[in-house]
Scaffold this motif. Structure first.
Motif, mmCIF file in Angstrom:
data_model
loop_
_atom_site.group_PDB
_atom_site.id
_atom_site.type_symbol
_atom_site.label_atom_id
_atom_site.label_comp_id
_atom_site.label_asym_id
_atom_site.label_seq_id
_atom_site.Cartn_x
_atom_site.Cartn_y
_atom_site.Cartn_z
ATOM 1 N N TYR A 46 33.185 12.726 -31.220
ATOM 2 C CA TYR A 46 33.099 11.451 -31.929
ATOM 3 C C TYR A 46 33.649 11.650 -33.340
ATOM 4 C CZ TYR A 46 30.119 9.497 -28.281
ATOM 5 O OH TYR A 46 29.639 9.023 -27.086
ATOM 6 N N THR A 47 34.465 10.718 -33.776
ATOM 7 C CA THR A 47 35.005 10.741 -35.128
ATOM 8 C C THR A 47 34.383 9.609 -35.936
ATOM 9 O OG1 THR A 47 37.100 11.685 -34.380
ATOM 10 C CG2 THR A 47 37.081 10.637 -36.546
ATOM 11 N N LEU A 48 33.664 9.969 -36.988
ATOM 12 C CA LEU A 48 33.016 9.009 -37.875
ATOM 13 C C LEU A 48 33.799 8.953 -39.179
ATOM 14 C CD1 LEU A 48 30.794 10.003 -35.820
ATOM 15 C CD2 LEU A 48 29.112 9.527 -37.612
ATOM 16 N N GLY A 49 34.303 7.768 -39.525
ATOM 17 C CA GLY A 49 35.090 7.606 -40.736
ATOM 18 C C GLY A 49 34.422 6.709 -41.751
ATOM 19 N N SER A 50 34.523 7.090 -43.019
ATOM 20 C CA SER A 50 33.891 6.305 -44.086
ATOM 21 C C SER A 50 34.725 5.112 -44.512
ATOM 22 C CB SER A 50 33.656 7.197 -45.316
ATOM 23 O OG SER A 50 34.894 7.556 -45.921
ATOM 24 N N GLY A 51 36.028 5.147 -44.198
ATOM 25 C CA GLY A 51 36.943 4.147 -44.724
ATOM 26 C C GLY A 51 37.473 4.495 -46.094
ATOM 27 N N HIS A 52 37.018 5.642 -46.630
ATOM 28 C CA HIS A 52 37.449 6.085 -47.957
ATOM 29 C C HIS A 52 37.871 7.551 -47.917
ATOM 30 C CE1 HIS A 52 34.988 2.496 -48.916
ATOM 31 N NE2 HIS A 52 35.909 2.321 -49.850
ATOM 32 N N GLY A 53 38.567 7.933 -46.856
ATOM 33 C CA GLY A 53 39.165 9.253 -46.782
ATOM 34 C C GLY A 53 38.327 10.338 -46.145
ATOM 35 N N MET A 54 37.081 10.036 -45.773
ATOM 36 C CA MET A 54 36.219 11.044 -45.166
ATOM 37 C C MET A 54 36.095 10.797 -43.674
ATOM 38 S SD MET A 54 32.265 11.960 -46.123
ATOM 39 C CE MET A 54 31.274 13.040 -45.104
ATOM 40 N N GLY A 189 30.185 5.714 -49.097
ATOM 41 C CA GLY A 189 30.322 6.486 -50.328
ATOM 42 C C GLY A 189 30.663 7.950 -50.114
ATOM 43 N N ASN A 190 31.104 8.310 -48.896
ATOM 44 C CA ASN A 190 31.494 9.683 -48.559
ATOM 45 C C ASN A 190 30.340 10.670 -48.606
ATOM 46 O OD1 ASN A 190 34.061 8.793 -48.051
ATOM 47 N ND2 ASN A 190 35.032 9.844 -49.767
ATOM 48 N N ASP A 191 29.212 10.244 -48.055
ATOM 49 C CA ASP A 191 28.086 11.138 -47.825
ATOM 50 C C ASP A 191 28.018 11.460 -46.336
ATOM 51 O OD1 ASP A 191 27.387 10.833 -50.480
ATOM 52 O OD2 ASP A 191 25.756 9.420 -50.066
ATOM 53 N N LEU A 192 27.638 12.691 -46.026
ATOM 54 C CA LEU A 192 27.258 13.060 -44.669
ATOM 55 C C LEU A 192 25.757 13.258 -44.668
ATOM 56 C CD1 LEU A 192 27.898 13.869 -41.746
ATOM 57 C CD2 LEU A 192 28.200 16.220 -42.564
ATOM 58 N N ARG A 193 25.052 12.334 -44.033
ATOM 59 C CA ARG A 193 23.596 12.373 -44.002
ATOM 60 C C ARG A 193 23.141 12.858 -42.628
ATOM 61 N NH1 ARG A 193 22.451 7.346 -45.975
ATOM 62 N NH2 ARG A 193 22.270 6.364 -43.929
ATOM 63 N N ILE A 194 22.217 13.812 -42.607
ATOM 64 C CA ILE A 194 21.699 14.361 -41.354
ATOM 65 C C ILE A 194 20.185 14.181 -41.343
ATOM 66 C CG2 ILE A 194 21.669 16.313 -39.784
ATOM 67 C CD1 ILE A 194 23.914 17.573 -41.390
ATOM 68 N N ARG A 195 19.708 13.435 -40.355
ATOM 69 C CA ARG A 195 18.265 13.228 -40.205
ATOM 70 C C ARG A 195 17.794 13.918 -38.928
ATOM 71 N NH1 ARG A 195 14.884 7.460 -39.792
ATOM 72 N NH2 ARG A 195 12.790 8.412 -39.955
ATOM 73 N N ASP A 371 10.194 15.113 -39.296
ATOM 74 C CA ASP A 371 11.144 14.116 -39.802
ATOM 75 C C ASP A 371 11.673 14.610 -41.146
ATOM 76 O OD1 ASP A 371 12.627 11.899 -40.508
ATOM 77 O OD2 ASP A 371 11.074 10.454 -39.938
ATOM 78 N N SER A 372 12.936 15.006 -41.165
ATOM 79 C CA SER A 372 13.531 15.584 -42.361
ATOM 80 C C SER A 372 14.958 15.087 -42.518
ATOM 81 C CB SER A 372 13.518 17.114 -42.272
ATOM 82 O OG SER A 372 14.174 17.692 -43.388
ATOM 83 N N THR A 373 15.386 14.909 -43.767
ATOM 84 C CA THR A 373 16.738 14.428 -44.057
ATOM 85 C C THR A 373 17.409 15.313 -45.090
ATOM 86 O OG1 THR A 373 16.166 12.133 -43.548
ATOM 87 C CG2 THR A 373 18.107 12.487 -44.928
ATOM 88 N N SER A 374 18.680 15.615 -44.849
ATOM 89 C CA SER A 374 19.520 16.315 -45.812
ATOM 90 C C SER A 374 20.819 15.549 -45.973
ATOM 91 C CB SER A 374 19.803 17.753 -45.360
ATOM 92 O OG SER A 374 18.600 18.505 -45.297
ATOM 93 N N VAL A 375 21.368 15.540 -47.179
ATOM 94 C CA VAL A 375 22.564 14.762 -47.480
ATOM 95 C C VAL A 375 23.582 15.661 -48.180
ATOM 96 C CG1 VAL A 375 23.517 12.736 -48.651
ATOM 97 C CG2 VAL A 375 21.180 12.670 -47.730
ATOM 98 N N TYR A 376 24.806 15.652 -47.655
ATOM 99 C CA TYR A 376 25.928 16.372 -48.257
ATOM 100 C C TYR A 376 26.870 15.305 -48.827
ATOM 101 C CZ TYR A 376 24.116 20.345 -45.623
ATOM 102 O OH TYR A 376 23.300 21.338 -45.121
ATOM 103 N N SER A 377 26.965 15.248 -50.150
ATOM 104 C CA SER A 377 27.744 14.214 -50.837
ATOM 105 C C SER A 377 29.023 14.829 -51.407
ATOM 106 C CB SER A 377 26.931 13.595 -51.982
ATOM 107 O OG SER A 377 25.737 13.013 -51.490
ATOM 108 N N PHE A 378 30.133 14.082 -51.276
ATOM 109 C CA PHE A 378 31.417 14.612 -51.689
ATOM 110 C C PHE A 378 32.062 13.708 -52.729
ATOM 111 C CE2 PHE A 378 30.507 16.231 -47.513
ATOM 112 C CZ PHE A 378 30.758 17.593 -47.656
ATOM 113 N N SER A 379 32.642 14.340 -53.753
ATOM 114 C CA SER A 379 33.347 13.645 -54.815
ATOM 115 C C SER A 379 34.406 14.599 -55.344
ATOM 116 C CB SER A 379 32.373 13.205 -55.914
ATOM 117 O OG SER A 379 31.715 14.340 -56.480
ATOM 118 N N THR A 380 35.009 14.272 -56.480
ATOM 119 C CA THR A 380 35.992 15.159 -57.090
ATOM 120 C C THR A 380 35.757 15.233 -58.599
ATOM 121 O OG1 THR A 380 37.573 13.344 -57.356
ATOM 122 C CG2 THR A 380 37.762 14.688 -55.366
ATOM 123 N N SER A 381 36.314 16.262 -59.199
ATOM 124 C CA SER A 381 36.201 16.445 -60.640
ATOM 125 C C SER A 381 37.582 16.693 -61.227
ATOM 126 C CB SER A 381 35.284 17.636 -60.957
ATOM 127 O OG SER A 381 35.830 18.835 -60.448
#
Length: 381
Positions: A46-54, A189-195, A371-381
Motif C-alpha cells: 500500500y502506498t500512502l501519500g500526503s499530497g505534499h511530497g511524502m 503535514g508529512n507526519d508518519l503516525r503509528i498507533r 494503546d500507544s502512539t508514536s509520530v515521526y515528523s518530517f521537515s527541512t532546515s
C-alpha cells in the motif's frame, strides 16, 4: 472502520489497481501486488501519500515500511528508509541470517528478554533463544514475519492503513491470544503516525515497536555518521556483554551516550567506553525525560536539510546505529548496506522489563488495552 463517502470512490479505484493520484489530489492511498510467499500467500503493498511530497509504502508482510519518500530542502522527494525493491529480498537466506528487521513491526516483545524466559504470576515461560541465550524481537518468527490483514481508510487528516494480526496462545512461547492492530497514518503535514493497540485473553507481556532504518541523506547514500541527533533523555539503561540491561538507570552525563545536546552519530561512536564496545556502537535504550506524549529525538542531515522529529508516549527509545550491517545485503537502490548506513529510533518499553520489576511494567491483562502512539515528523532546515 467507516470510510467517508468522499473517499469511497477513491479507495474503490485504488483497490482495483487504479492509481489514487489519477482520481484526486491531496492525500492518496493505493494498493498493488508485491509477490507471494513460498506457500502461495499473496503479499500486497500500500502506498500512502500526503499530497505534499511524502509517500510511505507498507507491506502486508511484517507490516513493513518498505520505503519512505520525504522532500529535501530543495523540495525533491527521495527514499530515506532501508529496504528491498522486491519481496525476495525479505525472504533471502542472507536477510534471514542477518535478520536486520528492515522496516518491520516488532512483537510480541520488541528488543531482548534475557535468558529467553520470564515469569508471570508465578509461572515461567520459555521463549526461543534467537540472539545467543536471549530472545530478540518476539522470537524466531515474530510479528515481522507474519502476514497482516490490511484495512485502508481516508479522512480529513490524511490516509491510514490499519493492519491486524491475531497471535494465538503459545505462539513463540508467549501466553494468551493477542489481538493486535497497528495503524499507519500519513498526514497532510508529512507526519508518519503509528498507533499500536492490543488485547489479550490471558495475562501476557507486550512491547510493540517499528524497526525502520533511516538515512536522511537518502537510502543507499552511505553512512549516517554526519547526522546530528538530540535525544531528550538524561538517563539510559546500561547493558552487559549480551546487551541485556543490568537493571540500573544510569546518567548519560560524561558518556558518549549524552545526546541531551546535539552531536553527530559518528563523533563518539569509536569511543573506548565499555558500553560502546558491547554494541559495536550505539544499541542502547534511553530513558526519556517527561511523561505522556513528548519529543523524544530530533535528527538533522546536513547534506539534504531533512529533519526528523520523533514523539512518543512510550518511556524508552532504542537508538541503534546500524552496527551489524555487513555489506551482504543489497538495498532498494542497488547499493550494499554497510555498517552505519542507517539508524533506528525504536519507541518502546525497556528491554528485559519482564525480568526487571524496577522497570515500567509490560504486563497486559484481560480487560486491558495496550494503546500507544508514536509520530515521526518530517521537515527541512
Amino acid at each position: 472502520m467507516t470510510v467517508p463517502l468522499a473517499a469511497a470512490a477513491l479507495l474503490a479505484g485504488s483497490l482495483l489497481g487504479v492509481p489514487a493520484s489519477a482520481s484526486a489530489s491531496g492525500p492518496t492511498i493505493a494498493k498493488e501486488a508485491f509477490g507471494a510467499l513460498p506457500d502461495g500467500t499473496k503479499i500486497e503493498r500500500y502506498t500512502l501519500g500526503s499530497g505534499h511530497g511524502m509517500k510511505a509504502r507498507i507491506l502486508t508482510y511484517g507490516g513493513t515500511v518498505q520505503s519512505l519518500d520525504v522532500p529535501d530542502r530543495r523540495g525533491r522527494s527521495g527514499n530515506i528508509a532501508l529496504g528491498f525493491g522486491t519481496l525476495d529480498g525479505y525472504l533471502s537466506d542472507a536477510f534471514t541470517t542477518e535478520n536486520p528487521y528492515f522496516g518491520a513491526l516488532i512483537g510480541r516483545y520488541g528488543n531482548r528478554i534475557g535468558g529467553a524466559r520470564f515469569a508471570l504470576d508465578g509461572k515461567t515461560y520459555k521463549l526461543p533463544a534467537n540472539d545467543g541465550d536471549n530472545s530478540l524481537h518476539g522470537g524466531a518468527k515474530g510479528f515481522d514475519k507474519r502476514v497482516w490483514k490490511a484495512h485502508p481508510v481516508k479522512d480529513k487528516d490524511g490516509v491510514s492503513l490499519s493492519l491486524t494480526y491475531v497471535s494465538p496462545d503459545g505462539e513463540e512461547g508467549y501466553p494468551g491470544t493477542l489481538r493486535t492492530t497497528v495503524t499507519y497514518t500519513v498526514t497532510r503535514g508529512n507526519d508518519l503516525r503509528i498507533r499500536y493497540q492490543a488485547t489479550t485473553d490471558k495475562p501476557t507481556v507486550v512491547n510493540l515497536t517499528n524497526h525502520t532504518y533511516f538515512n536522511l541523506a537518502g537510502e543507499g547514500s552511505g553512512d549516517t555518521y554526519d547526522h546530528k541527533i538530540q535525544i531528550n533523555a538524561s538517563r539510559y539503561t546500561p547493558v552487559d556483554s549480551t546487551l541485556i540491561p543490568t537493571g540500573e538507570l544510569a546518567s548519560v552525563h560524561g558518556t558518549p551516550l549524552d545526546f541531551t545536546r546535539p552531536h553527530t552519530i559518528g563523533e563518539r561512536i569509536r569511543d573506548g567506553h565499555q558500553q560502546m564496545v558491547y554494541g559495536r556502537g550505539y544499541d542502547h535504550n534511553f530513558v526519556l525525560d517527561g511523561t505522556g506524549m513528548k519529543l523524544a529525538a530530533r535528527v538533522t542531515a546536513p547534506a539534504t536539510g531533512r529533519v526528523m522529529e520523533v514523539r512518543t508516549d512510550q518511556p524508552g527509545l532504542q537508538f541503534y546505529s546500524g552496527n551489524f550491517l555487513t555489506g551482504r545485503l543489497v538495498g532498494t537502490g542497488g547499493t550494499m548496506y554497510r555498517q552505519g548506513d542507517g539508524f533506528c529510533l525504536e519507541t518502546q518499553h525497556f528491554p528485559d522489563s519482564p525480568n526487571k520489576p524496577q522497570f515500567p511494567s509490560t504486563t497486559l491483562r484481560p480487560g486491558q488495552t495496550y494503546d500507544s502512539t508514536s509520530v515521526y515528523s518530517f521537515s527541512t532546515s
